[in-house]
Design an enzyme around this catalytic site. Structure first.
Site, PDB file in Angstrom:
ATOM      1  N   SER A   7       0.843  -1.198   0.000  1.00 38.34           N
ATOM      2  CA  SER A   7       0.000   0.000   0.000  1.00 38.34           C
ATOM      3  C   SER A   7       0.876   1.246   0.000  1.00 38.34           C
ATOM      4  O   SER A   7       1.637   1.490   0.946  1.00 38.34           O
ATOM      5  CB  SER A   7      -0.903   0.012   1.227  1.00 38.34           C
ATOM      6  OG  SER A   7      -1.468   1.299   1.353  1.00 38.34           O
ATOM      7  N   MET A  36      -8.935   8.265  -0.348  1.00 37.47           N
ATOM      8  CA  MET A  36      -9.802   8.681   0.774  1.00 37.47           C
ATOM      9  C   MET A  36     -10.304  10.099   0.552  1.00 37.47           C
ATOM     10  O   MET A  36      -9.541  10.951   0.103  1.00 37.47           O
ATOM     11  CB  MET A  36      -9.006   8.655   2.078  1.00 37.47           C
ATOM     12  CG  MET A  36      -8.331   7.334   2.377  1.00 37.47           C
ATOM     13  SD  MET A  36      -7.418   7.442   3.914  1.00 37.47           S
ATOM     14  CE  MET A  36      -6.616   5.832   3.914  1.00 37.47           C
ATOM     15  N   HIS A  65      -8.422   1.012  -3.972  1.00 37.64           N
ATOM     16  CA  HIS A  65      -9.354   0.865  -2.853  1.00 37.64           C
ATOM     17  C   HIS A  65      -9.994   2.226  -2.595  1.00 37.64           C
ATOM     18  O   HIS A  65      -9.352   3.126  -2.042  1.00 37.64           O
ATOM     19  CB  HIS A  65      -8.551   0.368  -1.631  1.00 37.64           C
ATOM     20  CG  HIS A  65      -9.348   0.222  -0.382  1.00 37.64           C
ATOM     21  ND1 HIS A  65      -8.749   0.036   0.855  1.00 37.64           N
ATOM     22  CD2 HIS A  65     -10.685   0.225  -0.147  1.00 37.64           C
ATOM     23  CE1 HIS A  65      -9.691  -0.058   1.786  1.00 37.64           C
ATOM     24  NE2 HIS A  65     -10.865   0.062   1.204  1.00 37.64           N
ATOM     25  N   ASP A 174      -6.702  -6.271   4.535  1.00 36.58           N
ATOM     26  CA  ASP A 174      -6.147  -4.915   4.488  1.00 36.58           C
ATOM     27  C   ASP A 174      -6.132  -4.291   5.879  1.00 36.58           C
ATOM     28  O   ASP A 174      -7.182  -3.987   6.445  1.00 36.58           O
ATOM     29  CB  ASP A 174      -6.992  -4.078   3.516  1.00 36.58           C
ATOM     30  CG  ASP A 174      -6.395  -2.708   3.263  1.00 36.58           C
ATOM     31  OD1 ASP A 174      -5.271  -2.440   3.727  1.00 36.58           O
ATOM     32  OD2 ASP A 174      -7.071  -1.911   2.577  1.00 36.58           O
TER      33      ASP A 174
END
Ligand code: DX5
Ligand code: ZN
Length: 215
Positions: A7, A36, A65, A174
Site C-alpha cells: 500500500s 480517501m 481501494h 487490508d
C-alpha cells in the site's frame, strides 16, 4: 503463494519513484492504492492526478481501494488512470449490484470492501458477481493500525461461502498485515495481502515483500 499488494499510503509521497522501484523490483504483484475523501473516512489521501502520474511508470497491477462516498460517480475516471481492480465499500454503495456491473462494463475487476463491523454474510447475494472481497482488518482511514483478530473468523466464513459460488474469489486482507500474521492469514484462506507500513517502514522493503510472499 499469496498475492502481495504493498500500500503506497505508507510510502514517502515526496519520493514516489522510490516506491515504484520497490514494487516493480520486488516479488510484489499489485500496487494497492488507497483513495480517501475525508467524508467516508476521517482522512484524505490522494486521488486521480497522483494515480495518473504513477501510471506512466508502472508495469504491475493497480488495485484501487476507494474509501469515498458515492464511488459510482468515478468509475470511468479510475479506468482512465490505469485501474485494473476497482474496490468500493459495501457501506458506501446503496446500489452495489449496479456499481459492480458498471465496474465490469469498463473492463475492470470489481471488488467490495467490508468494514470490520460489516458481516460477510451480507455478501451472500453478490458473491458470485464479484472478483475480490477486501476484508478490512482495521478501521479504514489510516495506515499503521493494529490488526483486529476477529478478522480470522471472517476469512473462514467468506472462504466457505466462496467455495460454493465463486472459488476463484480474491480474499484480500487490508490493515495491520505483516510478517507476524501473514502465514496465519494465508492458512485461514486469504490469498491477497495488503501491506503498508510493514513494507515501506521496513529497513529492507524488497526483502520484506519476499518474506511475505514466501510465508
Ligand atoms: C487503511 C488502508 C490500508 C492501509 C494499510 O484504510 O485501506 O490499505 O494502507 O496500512 P497498514 O498496512 O500500515 O496497516
Ligand atoms: Zn486499502
Amino acid at each position: 503463494m499469496p498475492i502481495i499488494a504493498p500500500s503506497l499510503l505508507a510510502a514517502d509521497f515526496a519520493n514516489l519513484s522510490n516506491a515504484i522501484d520497490i514494487v516493480e523490483n520486488s516479488q510484489a504483484d499489485w500496487y494497492h492504492l488507497d483513495v480517501m475523501d475525508g467524508v467516508f473516512v476521517p482522512n484524505i489521501s490522494f486521488g486521480l492526478p497522483v494515480i495518473s502520474s504513477l501510471q506512466k511508470h508502472k508495469k504491475k497491477v493497480f488495485d484501487v481501494h476507494l474509501m469515498i462516498v458515492q464511488p459510482e460517480r468515478y468509475i470511468k475516471d479510475f479506468k482512465n488512470v490505469g485501474t485494473d481492480i476497482l474496490t468500493v465499500h459495501y457501506e458506501a454503495s446503496t446500489h452495489l449490484h449496479r456499481t459492480i456491473g458498471a465496474i465490469k462494463e469498463e473492463g475492470m475487476k470489481a471488488g467490495v470492501a467490508l468494514n470490520p463491523h460489516t458481516p460477510v454474510s451480507l455478501l451472500k447475494d453478490t458473491l458470485a458477481d464479484i472478483d475480490l472481497v477486501c476484508l478490512m482488518s482495521v478501521n479504514p482511514g489510516f495506515g499503521g493500525q493494529k490488526f483486529i483478530e476477529h478478522t480470522y473468523n471472517k476469512i473462514s466464513e467468506l472462504k466457505r461461502m466462496a467455495q460454493e459460488v465463486n472459488p476463484n474469489l480474491f480474499i484480500e486482507i487490508d490493515g495491520g498485515v505483516g510478517l507476524g500474521n501473514a502465514k496465519q492469514l494465508v492458512d485461514a484462506g486469504a490469498n491477497v495481502l495488503v501491506a503498508g507500513s510493514s513494507v515501506f517502514g521496513a529497513q529492507d522493503p524488497i526483502a520484506t515483500v519476499a518474506a511475505l510472499k514466501n510465508v
